[in-house]
Enzyme design. Sequence first.
Site, PDB file in Angstrom:
ATOM      1  N   HIS A  24     -13.347  59.151 102.111  1.00 40.39           N
ATOM      2  CA  HIS A  24     -13.937  59.308 100.779  1.00 40.39           C
ATOM      3  C   HIS A  24     -12.983  59.917  99.762  1.00 40.39           C
ATOM      4  CE1 HIS A  24     -17.495  57.785 102.467  1.00 40.39           C
ATOM      5  NE2 HIS A  24     -18.059  58.893 102.881  1.00 40.39           N
TER       6      HIS A  24
ATOM      7  N   HIS B 254     -23.156  57.946  97.411  1.00 37.89           N
ATOM      8  CA  HIS B 254     -23.443  58.384  98.781  1.00 37.89           C
ATOM      9  C   HIS B 254     -24.801  59.093  98.873  1.00 37.89           C
ATOM     10  CE1 HIS B 254     -22.657  59.762 102.853  1.00 37.89           C
ATOM     11  NE2 HIS B 254     -21.452  59.209 102.841  1.00 37.89           N
TER      12      HIS B 254
ATOM     13  N   ASP C 270     -23.320  53.691 111.668  1.00 37.17           N
ATOM     14  CA  ASP C 270     -22.349  54.120 110.657  1.00 37.17           C
ATOM     15  C   ASP C 270     -21.310  53.014 110.549  1.00 37.17           C
ATOM     16  OD1 ASP C 270     -20.908  55.522 108.799  1.00 37.17           O
ATOM     17  OD2 ASP C 270     -20.125  57.021 110.176  1.00 37.17           O
TER      18      ASP C 270
ATOM     19  N   GLU D 182     -24.269  52.487 101.067  1.00 33.93           N
ATOM     20  CA  GLU D 182     -23.078  52.652 100.239  1.00 33.93           C
ATOM     21  C   GLU D 182     -22.474  51.282  99.946  1.00 33.93           C
ATOM     22  OE1 GLU D 182     -20.570  55.701 102.280  1.00 33.93           O
ATOM     23  OE2 GLU D 182     -22.401  55.903 103.498  1.00 33.93           O
TER      24      GLU D 182
ATOM     25  N   ARG E 119     -13.161  55.065 105.041  1.00 36.84           N
ATOM     26  CA  ARG E 119     -11.989  55.575 105.751  1.00 36.84           C
ATOM     27  C   ARG E 119     -10.735  54.749 105.505  1.00 36.84           C
ATOM     28  NH1 ARG E 119     -16.617  56.221 108.748  1.00 36.84           N
ATOM     29  NH2 ARG E 119     -16.976  58.352 109.506  1.00 36.84           N
TER      30      ARG E 119
END
Length: 382
Positions: free
Chosen positions: A132, A206, A282, A347, A107
């Site tokens: 992304h 991803h 996350d 990631e 982000r």
Amino acid sequence: MKHRSCLTGLGLSLMLGTLTAQAQGLTNERGSFGTMPDGTPIEKYTLQNSNGVQATIITYGGILQSLVVPDKHGQGDDIVLGFDDVDGYIENGNVYFGATIGRFGNRIADGRFELDGTTYQIPQNNGSNALHGGPEGFDTKVWRARPSNTDDSVGVELTYVSPDGEMGFPGTLTNQVVYSLNDDNELRIEYRATTDKPTVLNLTNHSYFNLAGAGNGDILDQLATLHASHYTPVTATLIPTGELAKVAGTPMDFLTPTAFGKHIGDDHPQLTFAEPKQGGFDFNWVLDTAGDLGKLAVEVSDPESGRVLQMYTTEPGVQLYTSNFLDGSITGKGGKVYPHWSAFTLEAQHYPDSPNQPNFPSTRLDPGQTYTQTTIYKFPTP
């Protein structure tokens, strides 16, 4: 970073329109994965080693479409979520299954950053954030491909040239991503990029992993070890506060093998930011490995199947995401449904919102410099 893209001495043969390369039991087969709505053909490259590990990469989105890994009984299963045709990826693009992410993974706050006194605006596609690389990132592009085989690996080199101003980013950016597989069960992803203007860049992959097999239940009993003593806490909009916080005493502590499900539903404000209803991970973890490709960064194991995934990377961070927003509404490969918490991502990356966080490692790339990154997913024999 240097890599070879040599085809000599590997016994290449063209059979029925499919290119096959063989080297020490390794094969590289090129085929079709359908067409785009405008008729553009999509290729797939299937890499296989002598141990039964098989990776399929498609030119749409630079996607890792399939990854077959044997379990403790030698039974292979596909361990990455995805679709059987290109339409599935186009129609469900906002989940990014297996995609190459760019120009900027993760982000950027308000989709905005400043570089040398100029403000750049990226389309906001995640609330107020750009996620992304914006709504038409590298995951939506058709990459040019060619085989990239060496004496001890088979691979595919993907190339995409992103024009100046694409999704608001400055500079014409030339990108190469090389996927390669060897007989040590290492799937290596190497990234390389150059620009003609100052820009920012944060590439990653991803893939959603489930070591029990894609679509085979949740990942709550799988055990994760992250060699990361710190993480980057976020605000309610999932933008880092700028702090590097210790994981000790928090649900983010994976310094020793810990089941994903052990703390995933804890009453902790950071978990509710990631998924307000049920919690979930996350977040970006700050790796203690500090970019040393020779040091193990992450290990995840599945006690039932015996499969183990090890990650090594030159990147300073990793985003662990536990598929919090999957809810059973997506049907993937083989007609299998992907329920809540049915996969995890690893990631490898620079930290989120780095262009706006002066204390974070820089993601700036200038003309004359070359961006490089290497991430390895290794699968030790059970």
